[in-house]
Enzyme design. Sequence first.
Site, PDB file in Angstrom:
ATOM      1  N   ASP A 149       0.857  -1.185   0.000  1.00  0.00           N
ATOM      2  CA  ASP A 149       0.000   0.000   0.000  1.00  0.00           C
ATOM      3  C   ASP A 149       0.894   1.236   0.000  1.00  0.00           C
ATOM      4  OD1 ASP A 149      -2.973   0.953   0.462  1.00  0.00           O
ATOM      5  OD2 ASP A 149      -1.686   2.269   1.651  1.00  0.00           O
ATOM      6  N   GLU A 171       0.872   5.765  -0.005  1.00  0.00           N
ATOM      7  CA  GLU A 171       0.150   7.026   0.120  1.00  0.00           C
ATOM      8  C   GLU A 171       0.845   8.028  -0.800  1.00  0.00           C
ATOM      9  OE1 GLU A 171      -2.652   7.144   1.684  1.00  0.00           O
ATOM     10  OE2 GLU A 171      -2.386   5.124   2.497  1.00  0.00           O
ATOM     11  N   HIS A 198      -5.821   4.997   5.850  1.00  0.00           N
ATOM     12  CA  HIS A 198      -5.079   5.843   4.919  1.00  0.00           C
ATOM     13  C   HIS A 198      -3.637   6.065   5.350  1.00  0.00           C
ATOM     14  CE1 HIS A 198      -8.717   6.533   2.650  1.00  0.00           C
ATOM     15  NE2 HIS A 198      -9.326   6.928   3.745  1.00  0.00           N
ATOM     16  N   ASP A 205      -3.091   0.110   6.175  1.00  0.00           N
ATOM     17  CA  ASP A 205      -3.918  -0.324   5.043  1.00  0.00           C
ATOM     18  C   ASP A 205      -3.406  -1.635   4.458  1.00  0.00           C
ATOM     19  OD1 ASP A 205      -5.519   1.854   5.382  1.00  0.00           O
ATOM     20  OD2 ASP A 205      -4.953   2.879   3.525  1.00  0.00           O
TER      21      ASP A 205
END
Length: 217
Positions: free
Chosen positions: A53, A55, A194, A199
């Site tokens: 994951d 961001e 998030h 995540d």
Amino acid sequence: MEVVLVVLVVCYLIWYYFIRKKPNNTASKKTYSDRDSKKIYRKNQADSFIVLDIETTGLKQETCKIIEIGAIKINNINDKEHQTFHTMIKIDNKLPKKIKDLTGITDSDLEDGITLHEALVSFSEFAKDNVIVAHNAPFDLGFIRHNMKQEGIEFSISKAIDTLELSRDVFPHLKSYKLGALADYIGIDKGNAHRAIDDAKVTLLLYTTCLELLKKK
């Protein structure tokens, strides 16, 4: 003339209420046979894999930056202990307010991070030639591949598994397939939503849950 008009109206009413094909309310719902379930399971099953994951500062890989990478390496799906990878990445500009609000990441968090090149080299070594599992995999891998190419870093994986598509197959009746909505539906603790490593943990549990449900069908 009036008689003809009345006849036409009567004929239309008969067609509308008795002949016209009524919509099938279940037509939009997917259903799967045992054979379909086994096919979906085989397509998405992996004994060893990496859950990824990231961001970012936005949605466009050409103009937005990766600010956090989180990953979990599963060498054996039955093992309880796994290797993790996590890093914050420095950027030149201030974070957009909407990203700060969404993720809780601050400018000072990134100041303590490492360069993009360092982060990608480390992740490339961590993930080399492995299966990558991600929620909306084209987004995460799209950013990773684009930036690997920009930084001149070799990056190879054996396969990508998208838990977004997998969830649509396993839970065809749901209205939302966002990671948070799926976590709530299954009963998974979202942790710090998030944020990359949290995540990734949710994605791991979602993935294994989907495989278990497919095995039982």
